[in-house]
Design an enzyme around this catalytic site. Sequence first.
Site, PDB file in Angstrom:
ATOM      1  N   GLU A 293       0.886  -1.174   0.000  1.00 20.86           N
ATOM      2  CA  GLU A 293       0.000   0.000   0.000  1.00 20.86           C
ATOM      3  C   GLU A 293       0.913   1.209   0.000  1.00 20.86           C
ATOM      4  OE1 GLU A 293      -3.000  -0.395  -0.698  1.00 20.86           O
ATOM      5  OE2 GLU A 293      -3.088  -2.542  -0.329  1.00 20.86           O
ATOM      6  N   CYS A 327      -1.413   8.913   4.299  1.00 22.75           N
ATOM      7  CA  CYS A 327      -1.430   8.556   2.875  1.00 22.75           C
ATOM      8  C   CYS A 327      -2.733   9.020   2.244  1.00 22.75           C
ATOM      9  CB  CYS A 327      -1.259   7.061   2.713  1.00 22.75           C
ATOM     10  SG  CYS A 327      -2.237   6.167   3.897  1.00 22.75           S
TER      11      CYS A 327
HETATM   12  P1  NAD Z   1       9.274   5.117   2.698  1.00 21.98           P
HETATM   13  O1  NAD Z   1       8.976   4.466   1.391  1.00 21.98           O
HETATM   14  O2  NAD Z   1      10.348   6.102   2.766  1.00 21.98           O
HETATM   15  O3  NAD Z   1       9.641   3.979   3.776  1.00 21.98           O
HETATM   16  C1  NAD Z   1       8.808   2.877   4.000  1.00 21.98           C
HETATM   17  C2  NAD Z   1       9.662   1.737   4.484  1.00 21.98           C
HETATM   18  O4  NAD Z   1      10.519   1.325   3.417  1.00 21.98           O
HETATM   19  C3  NAD Z   1      10.568   2.087   5.659  1.00 21.98           C
HETATM   20  O5  NAD Z   1      10.648   1.002   6.547  1.00 21.98           O
HETATM   21  C4  NAD Z   1      11.887   2.331   4.977  1.00 21.98           C
HETATM   22  O6  NAD Z   1      12.996   2.147   5.829  1.00 21.98           O
HETATM   23  C5  NAD Z   1      11.852   1.301   3.889  1.00 21.98           C
HETATM   24  N1  NAD Z   1      12.764   1.592   2.780  1.00 21.98           N
HETATM   25  C6  NAD Z   1      13.186   2.813   2.367  1.00 21.98           C
HETATM   26  N2  NAD Z   1      14.022   2.678   1.327  1.00 21.98           N
HETATM   27  C7  NAD Z   1      14.120   1.348   1.088  1.00 21.98           C
HETATM   28  C8  NAD Z   1      14.854   0.578   0.145  1.00 21.98           C
HETATM   29  N3  NAD Z   1      15.629   1.151  -0.783  1.00 21.98           N
HETATM   30  N4  NAD Z   1      14.722  -0.763   0.192  1.00 21.98           N
HETATM   31  C9  NAD Z   1      13.930  -1.343   1.116  1.00 21.98           C
HETATM   32  N5  NAD Z   1      13.228  -0.671   2.034  1.00 21.98           N
HETATM   33  C10 NAD Z   1      13.315   0.669   2.010  1.00 21.98           C
HETATM   34  O7  NAD Z   1       7.885   5.701   3.225  1.00 21.98           O
HETATM   35  P2  NAD Z   1       7.620   6.577   4.536  1.00 21.98           P
HETATM   36  O8  NAD Z   1       8.190   7.932   4.346  1.00 21.98           O
HETATM   37  O9  NAD Z   1       7.962   5.813   5.768  1.00 21.98           O
HETATM   38  O10 NAD Z   1       6.033   6.635   4.496  1.00 21.98           O
HETATM   39  C11 NAD Z   1       5.342   7.563   3.703  1.00 21.98           C
HETATM   40  C12 NAD Z   1       4.840   6.918   2.422  1.00 21.98           C
HETATM   41  O11 NAD Z   1       4.013   5.809   2.748  1.00 21.98           O
HETATM   42  C13 NAD Z   1       3.963   7.858   1.611  1.00 21.98           C
HETATM   43  O12 NAD Z   1       4.233   7.691   0.248  1.00 21.98           O
HETATM   44  C14 NAD Z   1       2.550   7.378   1.946  1.00 21.98           C
HETATM   45  O13 NAD Z   1       1.599   7.687   0.959  1.00 21.98           O
HETATM   46  C15 NAD Z   1       2.765   5.908   2.088  1.00 21.98           C
HETATM   47  N6  NAD Z   1       1.741   5.284   2.915  1.00 21.98           N
HETATM   48  C16 NAD Z   1       0.745   4.606   2.273  1.00 21.98           C
HETATM   49  C17 NAD Z   1      -0.267   4.007   3.008  1.00 21.98           C
HETATM   50  C18 NAD Z   1      -1.368   3.258   2.316  1.00 21.98           C
HETATM   51  O14 NAD Z   1      -2.127   2.562   2.988  1.00 21.98           O
HETATM   52  N7  NAD Z   1      -1.512   3.378   1.011  1.00 21.98           N
HETATM   53  C19 NAD Z   1      -0.260   4.102   4.404  1.00 21.98           C
HETATM   54  C20 NAD Z   1       0.782   4.799   5.021  1.00 21.98           C
HETATM   55  C21 NAD Z   1       1.784   5.379   4.254  1.00 21.98           C
END
Ligand code: NAD
Length: 541
Positions: A293, A327
């Site tokens: 998501e 989100c």
């Molecule tokens: P992010 O993508 O920066 O991080 C999410 C996770 O991925 C973290 O645990 C991070 O450490 C990990 N990550 C980062 N880079 C990575 C890589 N190269 N390889 C593997 N893992 C990696 O997101 P964020 O800033 O924590 O959260 C915000 C984002 O999440 C926004 O885009 C938001 O829309 C989305 N979000 C979506 C929902 C939904 O239900 N659709 C819910 C909450 C947040």
Amino acid sequence: MGKGFFNVPIAVNEPVMSYAPGSPERDAVLKAYKEMFNSQVDVPMYINGKDISTGNTRTMSPPHDHKHVVGTYHLAEKKHVDEAIATALEARTAWANTPWEQRAAIFLKAAELIAGPYRAKINAATMIAQSKNIFQAEIDASCELIDFLRFNVQFMTDIYMEQPESTSDAWNRIEYRPLEGFTYAVTPFNFTAIAGNLPACMALMGNVVVWKPSDSQIYSAKVIMDVFKEAGVPDGVINVVFGDPVMITDTVMASPDFSGLHFTGSTFIFKELWKKIGNNIHNYKTYPRIVGETGGKDFIVAHKTANAKQVATAIVRGAFEFQGQKCSAASRAYIPKSLWNDVQKYVVEDVKSFKMGSPEDMSNFITAVIHEGSFDKLAKYIDQAKNDADADILIGGGYDKSKGYFIEPTVIVAKDPKYTTMCTELFGPIITIYVYEDDAYVETLKLVDETSEYALTGAVLATDRYAITQATEALQNCAGNFYINDKPTGAVVGQQPFGGARASGTNDKAGSAQNLLRWVSPRMIKETFVTPIDYRYPFLG
Ligand code: NAD
């Protein structure tokens, strides 16, 4: 194993406490906040039921007071990730064979621990780690996480009860096996509830998990792990590792036993992970389940028959609660010209009345954004809007990171409906508004549909039923969660299963049985009571 068909407690949504001045819950959370803020915690990783300290640490600071340190956490090396995987696989047989009611009891207990003894602590941790005001912390870290844990148990039993027809001579049964191998949960910073739910729902269905929380949420993730431990999650079932996300993910995905990814976070990262799984596909023993998501560019469309005050409130709450870091947060709005004067007046009045600062001061509606990277990105877009001819800043536009990462709630008015901030997910307290000619409603709906790659949430406000019907039809593919006469945020587990399509994710609906179905691999068992002893069918005669 089974000695009864057990009824689980009927899941009900956890009531949201008020935290009004003088209430006991307000005193309790402020006391917890002060104690935690003024002390330091050391957060080890958690592998095979043991705390793992590597000595290679990073500090944790509240986004609203970034020079203040509230603790440290330990970073994994590759060998720790390997150990987490090995440990999970060792724990798998015993856990997968644990009767479902025992698994259910653990997570129901976790829900009650959060509802009671851990409530103030998990809320305070979320206020400190993610700069949520108390209301936002309560609806996330307490209520939503409790709801996930309770409703998932009910959804699990609903799934188990889905059984095929049988006949008198053959009994057909479906067994909902956990996935073979281990699963991987990667969680975002913005919801403590999502951080807890992603590993917990896979474990509930009998899976073993390696969980990598966001660096910006480790402080509250620690409380989740404490709850899971106290609730009785056995050693090795949920293993937590911190640190370099690329190294951790590469190590996990190189394992032939990797069997499922449960991801919430940004779209780009999810696509990168999907690619990695694709590149390794020949190495896996089973096709990994992929649930993600991700981002959104969530919209509000007002029709000329909408009530201006209601539209303004949907914008203000939808765009600015938790600093726009949901989100589902509204980040683009389409307002008819005839309503614009009133809508803008109400929005400006509301935004001027916001107080911004630390969540410890409960009169603050707005606090800081999550980290410097986010602050700098948001400031850049604000500066660009100040300079661009096709955008004006209606209100806000200020920012200051001297103490915390504070961005003023900002409303941009775009002359071009495809202006950059109408299309790009910014993930902060910025909304862009496009004012359209009243009689261009149909064209505007088309614009809403075509402007962004995402399809997460959206809302229409109107009193004309035909206008609502038109929007519901025209926008059917651009939001997984669509709201009529409401803001596009605030999905409640059990009421509005949540998830988006297009670039917003796989739409496996967190907070529903649909999501849990992804974490099982059904086995069909047919048992024949009188087994044939002759191959010849009557037609051969
Ligand atoms: P992010 O993508 O920066 O991080 C999410 C996770 O991925 C973290 O645990 C991070 O450490 C990990 N990550 C980062 N880079 C990575 C890589 N190269 N390889 C593997 N893992 C990696 O997101 P964020 O800033 O924590 O959260 C915000 C984002 O999440 C926004 O885009 C938001 O829309 C989305 N979000 C979506 C929902 C939904 O239900 N659709 C819910 C909450 C947040």
